[in-house]
Each structure stands twice: as C-alpha cells, then as structure tokens.
Design a protein around this motif. Structure first.
Motif, short mmCIF file in Angstrom:
data_model
loop_
_atom_site.label_atom_id
_atom_site.label_comp_id
_atom_site.label_asym_id
_atom_site.label_seq_id
_atom_site.Cartn_x
_atom_site.Cartn_y
_atom_site.Cartn_z
N HIS A 148 0.80 -1.23 0.00
CA HIS A 148 0.00 0.00 0.00
C HIS A 148 0.83 1.28 0.00
CE1 HIS A 148 -3.59 -2.38 0.42
NE2 HIS A 148 -3.05 -3.03 1.44
N GLU A 149 2.12 1.16 0.23
CA GLU A 149 2.99 2.33 0.22
C GLU A 149 4.22 2.05 -0.64
OE1 GLU A 149 2.67 5.36 1.50
OE2 GLU A 149 0.69 4.95 2.32
N PRO A 150 4.65 3.00 -1.45
CA PRO A 150 5.85 2.79 -2.26
C PRO A 150 7.09 2.67 -1.37
CG PRO A 150 5.12 5.07 -2.42
CD PRO A 150 4.06 4.34 -1.67
N GLU A 151 8.01 1.80 -1.77
CA GLU A 151 9.24 1.58 -1.02
C GLU A 151 10.35 1.26 -2.01
OE1 GLU A 151 7.95 -1.74 1.34
OE2 GLU A 151 8.63 -3.21 -0.15
N LYS A 152 11.56 1.43 -1.57
CA LYS A 152 12.70 1.10 -2.41
C LYS A 152 12.63 -0.37 -2.82
CE LYS A 152 17.76 0.89 -2.15
NZ LYS A 152 18.91 1.18 -1.27
N GLY A 153 12.79 -0.62 -4.13
CA GLY A 153 12.75 -1.99 -4.62
C GLY A 153 11.37 -2.50 -4.98
N CYS A 154 10.35 -1.65 -4.87
CA CYS A 154 9.01 -2.10 -5.24
C CYS A 154 8.77 -1.83 -6.72
CB CYS A 154 7.95 -1.39 -4.40
SG CYS A 154 7.63 0.33 -4.87
N LEU A 155 7.65 -2.31 -7.22
CA LEU A 155 7.26 -2.10 -8.61
C LEU A 155 6.04 -1.18 -8.66
CD1 LEU A 155 7.46 -5.72 -10.09
CD2 LEU A 155 9.23 -3.95 -10.08
N LEU A 156 6.03 -0.31 -9.65
CA LEU A 156 4.85 0.47 -9.98
C LEU A 156 4.28 -0.09 -11.27
CD1 LEU A 156 6.22 4.08 -9.34
CD2 LEU A 156 4.98 2.61 -7.74
N ILE A 157 3.05 -0.60 -11.20
CA ILE A 157 2.41 -1.23 -12.35
C ILE A 157 1.37 -0.27 -12.90
CG2 ILE A 157 1.31 -3.33 -13.20
CD1 ILE A 157 3.93 -3.80 -11.67
N ALA A 158 1.53 0.14 -14.15
CA ALA A 158 0.59 1.08 -14.76
C ALA A 158 -0.80 0.45 -14.85
CB ALA A 158 1.08 1.48 -16.14
N THR A 159 -1.82 1.22 -14.48
CA THR A 159 -3.20 0.75 -14.58
C THR A 159 -3.81 1.22 -15.90
OG1 THR A 159 -4.23 2.70 -13.57
CG2 THR A 159 -3.36 1.00 -12.07
N GLU A 160 -5.08 0.86 -16.09
CA GLU A 160 -5.76 1.23 -17.33
C GLU A 160 -5.92 2.74 -17.46
OE1 GLU A 160 -8.77 0.69 -14.13
OE2 GLU A 160 -7.08 -0.50 -14.90
N LYS A 161 -5.78 3.47 -16.36
CA LYS A 161 -5.89 4.94 -16.44
C LYS A 161 -4.75 5.56 -17.23
CE LYS A 161 -8.74 6.12 -12.47
NZ LYS A 161 -8.89 7.05 -11.32
N LEU A 162 -3.67 4.80 -17.42
CA LEU A 162 -2.54 5.30 -18.21
C LEU A 162 -2.58 4.78 -19.65
CD1 LEU A 162 0.32 5.13 -15.58
CD2 LEU A 162 -0.64 7.18 -16.61
N ASP A 163 -3.62 4.04 -20.01
CA ASP A 163 -3.76 3.60 -21.40
C ASP A 163 -3.89 4.84 -22.29
OD1 ASP A 163 -3.69 1.04 -20.53
OD2 ASP A 163 -5.80 0.58 -20.90
N GLY A 164 -3.11 4.86 -23.33
CA GLY A 164 -3.11 6.00 -24.23
C GLY A 164 -2.02 7.01 -23.93
N VAL A 165 -1.40 6.88 -22.74
CA VAL A 165 -0.24 7.73 -22.41
C VAL A 165 1.00 6.97 -22.87
CG1 VAL A 165 1.03 8.90 -20.58
CG2 VAL A 165 -1.46 8.65 -20.40
N HIS A 166 1.52 7.38 -24.01
CA HIS A 166 2.50 6.56 -24.73
C HIS A 166 3.68 6.13 -23.87
CE1 HIS A 166 4.93 4.95 -27.94
NE2 HIS A 166 5.91 5.79 -27.64
N ILE A 167 4.25 7.05 -23.10
CA ILE A 167 5.46 6.73 -22.35
C ILE A 167 5.18 5.71 -21.25
CG2 ILE A 167 7.17 7.67 -20.72
CD1 ILE A 167 7.24 10.20 -22.31
N PHE A 168 4.03 5.82 -20.58
CA PHE A 168 3.79 5.01 -19.38
C PHE A 168 2.77 3.90 -19.56
CE2 PHE A 168 5.26 9.14 -17.58
CZ PHE A 168 6.43 8.65 -16.98
N GLU A 169 2.13 3.79 -20.72
CA GLU A 169 1.12 2.76 -20.91
C GLU A 169 1.73 1.36 -20.72
OE1 GLU A 169 -2.20 1.33 -24.23
OE2 GLU A 169 -0.79 2.95 -24.67
#
Length: 254
Positions: free
Chosen positions: A71-92
């Motif tokens: 539930h909180e970002p930490e060193k070594g974790c992953l950020l997984i793009a959700t469908e809200k970033l669909d269409g955002v070319h760099i982060f989709e």
C-alpha cells in the motif's frame, strides 16, 4: 574517471542495513498466511476448531516467483501502470522499478521498454568507458535525462563489498554515470561479466507527494515481488507487465 577503491570490505558495511535476510520473502509469507486465514471454507458443513487451527497452521508456500500488492511505495518495489494510463504513450503498460524514495522525491526506471540499439549505435558516451560497454543494448528508462544501469552479478560478494553500487533488492544493484567507470574496471578485472549489466537512457522521477497522489488517483498499482521476477532476462521484455499482474492475481491481498 572517479577513482575506484575496491577493498575486500566496505568501511560502512556495519552502518548499512543488510538485505541478506530477504525480508521481502518473509513479508510475502505473512501475506500468504493472511490469505489462508481469509480464504472461505470450501465445505461449509465441516466444523473447524479455531484452537486446533491456530496450533497447527497449514504450511506457508509462496512459490519460486511471487508478487503481491503493497500500500505504500518503497525502495525496490514495482509500480504497475493501470488502465488509467492507457493512451499515455510513455507510461502505458509500464513496469517501473523504484530505486529510491529519498527526501528529494522517488525515482525509478521503466523495465519493459525494449531497445534494438546498442550504446554505440545511440552514440551515448555517458554510459561507456573506453568502449567496454559499447555493444550492450540501451533501454529506455524514462523521460528524465540521465544514465543508469542495473547489475545482477552471478557472484555478488565482490559487488556488495565494493560499496560502489546501491542494492535495490537481494542480488540486484544499480549504478549511475558516476560509477560506470568503476563498473568497467570491475569487468576488466573479471569481477563482473558484461552480461550482468543492463543500461538505461533516462529515468522517472516525482516530487515528494506527487507519486502518492498518482497512486491514490489510481494510476499505479504498487507491488512487491521476488528478485527472480526482475531477472535481467526480463528487462526489456514487453511481457513483464502481464507476468506481474498474473502473479498478483494468484494471491490477491486484501
């Protein structure tokens, strides 16, 4: 080039928290235990004695590869793009490895943006020293300009004791253009192999509260994973996003 002092031990070893205990695996087992306790009983007619269940809990298994939501970002974790970033070319559909969460703000690199060009072909001299890494592929790490690299040596003792690179999780380290000269020197000394490196052009960065705001708005799912999910063979793989989501679906965290 910055001088490289590669002694048998680092003077700050005692002050640096050790990741050898692999606390992420311990936490993953706790998550698995929680999931076992929350799992509905398959046979409603059966009677379960809670005292006996507490005294004889079922064994915890998490598998060779695992990933679960945190539930909180930490060193070594992953950020997984959700469908809200669909269409955002760099982060989709990106998977970002968070390298640091310091006071300036979190920073990380995109893992699954493949490149067909080598460092030599991109004419990027920042991440090469005397041609040592010129034939290594250069991956896209993010929109902010800088050079970074990951290194996962088969024998990590020398890398860890050198104190030259920052450990992200067990067996996986990262370096910057300031330390790439030392990395090249370690290759020449046969301390690390060329195949143990992955180089990135650019990185991702946020202001202190910006990332938390994006997570709360549903742009990113934050996940912890086993080190072998981030094996260097996965770097640049366009299937990494699907793989991590699949691992999380196997064991949903409540």
């Amino acid at each position: 080039m910055i001088g490289c002092h590669m002694s048998s031990s680092s003077p700050s070893d005692e002050d640096r928290p050790s990741l050898n205990s692999d606390w992420r695996s311990f936490r993953a087992k706790l998550v698995a235990r929680q999931q076992q306790l929350l799992r509905p009983v398959e046979e409603p007619s059966s009677v379960v004695d809670p005292d006996k269940a507490a005294d004889n809990p079922p064994p915890i298994t998490i598998g060779d590869k695992w990933a679960h939501i945190i539930h909180e970002p930490e060193k070594g974790c992953l950020l997984i793009a959700t469908e809200k970033l669909d269409g955002v070319h760099i982060f989709e559909r990106t998977v970002i490895l968070l390298l640091a969460t310091g006071p300036i703000g979190p920073s990380g690199i995109i893992l699954n943006r493949p490149s067909l060009m080598s460092i030599k072909e991109t004419r990027s001299t920042a991440m090469d020293v005397e041609g040592t890494f010129s034939n290594r592929p250069l991956f896209f790490g993010g929109p902010l300009e800088d050079g970074l690299f990951l290194v996962s040596p088969k024998d990590g003792d020398g890398v860890q004791k050198s104190g030259l690179f920052e450990e992200v999780m067990k067996g996986l380290y990262y370096g910057t253009r300031e330390s790439v000269g030392c990395a090249a020197e370690m290759v020449k000394r046969d301390m690390i192999e060329l195949e143990d490196f992955r180089f990135f052009d650019g990185y991702c960065g946020w202001e202190r509260e910006q990332l938390r705001d994006e997570i709360r708005s549903g742009y990113w799912t934050v996940a912890a994973c086993s080190p072998n999910v981030l094996g260097l063979e996965s770097v640049g793989s366009i299937g990494l996003w699907e793989e991590v989501l699949g691992l999380m679906r196997r064991r949903k965290v409540w």
